[in-house]
Design an enzyme around this catalytic site. Structure first.
Site, PDB file in Angstrom:
ATOM      1  CD  GLN A   2      -0.972  -1.002   3.592  1.00  0.00           C
ATOM      2  OE1 GLN A   2      -2.209  -0.925   3.633  1.00  0.00           O
ATOM      3  NE2 GLN A   2      -0.296  -1.752   4.463  1.00  0.00           N
ATOM      4  CG  HIS A  46      -5.846   2.989  19.185  1.00  0.00           C
ATOM      5  ND1 HIS A  46      -5.180   4.113  18.738  1.00  0.00           N
ATOM      6  CD2 HIS A  46      -5.858   2.129  18.137  1.00  0.00           C
ATOM      7  CE1 HIS A  46      -4.801   3.937  17.490  1.00  0.00           C
ATOM      8  NE2 HIS A  46      -5.191   2.749  17.086  1.00  0.00           N
ATOM      9  CG  ASP A  70      -1.893   2.058  14.394  1.00  0.00           C
ATOM     10  OD1 ASP A  70      -2.792   1.840  13.569  1.00  0.00           O
ATOM     11  OD2 ASP A  70      -2.053   1.904  15.633  1.00  0.00           O
ATOM     12  CD  GLU A  76       0.255  -4.508   9.684  1.00  0.00           C
ATOM     13  OE1 GLU A  76      -0.658  -4.034  10.415  1.00  0.00           O
ATOM     14  OE2 GLU A  76       0.246  -4.456   8.430  1.00  0.00           O
ATOM     15  CG  ASP A  79      -3.839 -12.749   4.746  1.00  0.00           C
ATOM     16  OD1 ASP A  79      -4.204 -13.198   3.653  1.00  0.00           O
ATOM     17  OD2 ASP A  79      -4.613 -12.139   5.523  1.00  0.00           O
ATOM     18  N   GLY A  80      -3.710 -11.907   8.227  1.00  0.00           N
ATOM     19  CA  GLY A  80      -4.565 -12.317   9.340  1.00  0.00           C
ATOM     20  C   GLY A  80      -5.581 -13.358   8.937  1.00  0.00           C
ATOM     21  CG  ASP A 140      -6.543  -1.556  14.537  1.00  0.00           C
ATOM     22  OD1 ASP A 140      -5.430  -1.145  14.936  1.00  0.00           O
ATOM     23  OD2 ASP A 140      -7.376  -0.821  13.958  1.00  0.00           O
ATOM     24  CG  ASP A 184     -12.554   1.947   5.653  1.00  0.00           C
ATOM     25  OD1 ASP A 184     -11.689   2.758   6.008  1.00  0.00           O
ATOM     26  OD2 ASP A 184     -13.716   1.927   6.091  1.00  0.00           O
ATOM     27  N   PRO A 233      -6.015  -5.946   0.556  1.00  0.00           N
ATOM     28  CG  PRO A 233      -3.933  -5.613   1.553  1.00  0.00           C
ATOM     29  CD  PRO A 233      -4.811  -5.093   0.474  1.00  0.00           C
TER      30      PRO A 233
HETATM   31  N1  SAM Z   1      -7.578   2.104  12.945  1.00  0.00           N
HETATM   32  C1  SAM Z   1      -7.500   1.949  11.505  1.00  0.00           C
HETATM   33  C2  SAM Z   1      -8.854   1.949  10.885  1.00  0.00           C
HETATM   34  O1  SAM Z   1      -9.834   1.957  11.627  1.00  0.00           O
HETATM   35  O2  SAM Z   1      -8.918   1.973   9.644  1.00  0.00           O
HETATM   36  C3  SAM Z   1      -6.680   0.728  11.147  1.00  0.00           C
HETATM   37  C4  SAM Z   1      -5.259   0.940  11.504  1.00  0.00           C
HETATM   38  S1  SAM Z   1      -4.063  -0.252  11.188  1.00  0.00           S
HETATM   39  C5  SAM Z   1      -2.911   0.809  10.443  1.00  0.00           C
HETATM   40  C6  SAM Z   1      -4.651  -1.254   9.875  1.00  0.00           C
HETATM   41  C7  SAM Z   1      -3.592  -2.298   9.514  1.00  0.00           C
HETATM   42  O3  SAM Z   1      -4.189  -3.471   8.944  1.00  0.00           O
HETATM   43  C8  SAM Z   1      -2.561  -1.806   8.475  1.00  0.00           C
HETATM   44  O4  SAM Z   1      -1.295  -1.738   9.065  1.00  0.00           O
HETATM   45  C9  SAM Z   1      -2.607  -2.877   7.363  1.00  0.00           C
HETATM   46  O5  SAM Z   1      -1.337  -3.158   6.811  1.00  0.00           O
HETATM   47  C10 SAM Z   1      -3.176  -4.060   8.115  1.00  0.00           C
HETATM   48  N2  SAM Z   1      -3.811  -5.095   7.284  1.00  0.00           N
HETATM   49  C11 SAM Z   1      -4.554  -4.927   6.166  1.00  0.00           C
HETATM   50  N3  SAM Z   1      -4.946  -6.129   5.686  1.00  0.00           N
HETATM   51  C12 SAM Z   1      -4.438  -7.079   6.540  1.00  0.00           C
HETATM   52  C13 SAM Z   1      -4.491  -8.507   6.581  1.00  0.00           C
HETATM   53  N4  SAM Z   1      -5.161  -9.210   5.640  1.00  0.00           N
HETATM   54  N5  SAM Z   1      -3.855  -9.145   7.600  1.00  0.00           N
HETATM   55  C14 SAM Z   1      -3.174  -8.443   8.542  1.00  0.00           C
HETATM   56  N6  SAM Z   1      -3.080  -7.088   8.561  1.00  0.00           N
HETATM   57  C15 SAM Z   1      -3.713  -6.420   7.560  1.00  0.00           C
END
Ligand code: SAM
Length: 291
Positions: free
Chosen positions: A31, A62, A86, A106, A138-139, A156, A159, A163
């Site tokens: 991204q 949070h 983060d 993450e 990947d979660g 967390d 949107d 991924p």
């Molecule tokens: N608080 C924020 C919101 O409400 O949009 C989210 C913050 S956090 C930065 C979101 C994280 O999810 C990002 O670091 C992103 O890389 C991670 N992410 C996205 N898809 C993912 C997946 N499939 N598995 C694990 N982490 C993922």
């Protein structure tokens, strides 16, 4: 003339934030990442042009995504965080001394690396806590394959784009339900219902397919444009949502948490959703997630 950051997450509504200073701009393997300073909001993190968190209002999101499930449960030992690169959720979860292990999955290690460097107030050293098991991956895959049985799962995620979209699927929630301990609870970032009604309906439908007790709780996060944010709640142990104010106050006091938004009264009231949200859910023939 100042530069402006424009967020076009929604088709009919947008927002713009003045860029007072660009701190970091980077394209990761997954991204585009931008951190900039805004006089009102402090440092702002955006991924693929969507605001993720800001120094000024991150505490609301949070605290509510962490302390509501943890204090409702009362004594979670293992907490699983999906996303959260983060470090804000990790920081709040680790405030609970009863928590023995936090697994954070993450996808993008660059988010962790860059946020530790340029947004240190979010993780506040949490990534160095010995209770943390950090997994870069990947979660969606993790919950499919793990044999861990977390007591609390916190999704967390951004949107449902790119991924992250798999983290809003029935298969993902089915695997979360499979690994969650019997008295456990899953909470999710479920969008802003006023501008993301489909996300609310999707969450209600897919969570209800996999859990007995599904609800939504609300909190206003100013930079998540369009009104209060909805947090998904899913458990097969309905008692977690019936903890009394007195009991929550005792747990909150024992935890000795320093918070700026969460407190036991907010905890109980945040599950009270306005009629228009209940109507959106009822009119779609979904079972009432907030009986
Ligand atoms: N608080 C924020 C919101 O409400 O949009 C989210 C913050 S956090 C930065 C979101 C994280 O999810 C990002 O670091 C992103 O890389 C991670 N992410 C996205 N898809 C993912 C997946 N499939 N598995 C694990 N982490 C993922």
């Amino acid at each position: 003339m100042p530069a402006w950051f424009t967020e076009n997450l929604h088709t009919d509504l947008g927002q713009r934030l003045r860029i007072d200073e660009v701190i970091c701009e980077h394209t990761t393997a997954f991204q585009s990442l931008l951190i900039f300073k805004n006089k009102l909001l402090g440092k702002v993190l955006a991924l693929d042009g969507i605001i993720q968190t800001t120094e000024a209002d991150e505490f609301i999101y949070h605290e509510m995504l962490s302390h509501v499930p943890i204090l409702a449960h009362g004594h979670p030992k293992t907490v699983l965080i999906i996303g959260g690169g983060d470090g804000g959720i990790l920081r709040e979860v680790l405030k609970h001394r009863s928590v023995e292990k936090v697994i954070l999955v993450e996808l993008d290690s660059k988010v962790i690396e860059i946020c530790k460097k340029h947004l240190p107030s979010l993780s506040a050293g949490a990534f160095e806590d010995p209770r943390l098991e950090l997994i870069i991956g990947d979660g969606y895959q993790y919950v499919m394959l793990t044999d861990q049985t977390p007591d609390v799962i916190i999704v967390d995620s951004p949107d449902p784009v790119g991924p992250a979209s798999k983290l809003f699927s029935s298969q993902f929630y089915q695997n979360c339900q499979r690994i969650l301990s019997t008295t456990g609870v899953l909470v999710t970032q479920n969008g802003v219902p006023f501008v993301q009604e489909a996300e609310l309906l999707n969450g209600a439908k897919l969570l209800s397919e996999n859990f007995h007790d599904v609800a939504f709780y609300l909190a206003p996060v100013p930079t998540y444009q369009g009104g209060a944010m909805a947090f998904g709640w899913a458990s097969n142990f309905p008692e977690l949502r019936k903890v009394s104010l007195d009991e929550l106050e005792q747990r909150f006091a024992r935890a000795a948490l320093a918070t700026s938004y969460y407190d036991p009264a907010i905890h109980l009231s945040c599950f009270t959703t306005p009629k228009w949200i209940s109507n959106v859910l009822y009119n779609s023939e979904l079972q009432n997630p907030n009986p």
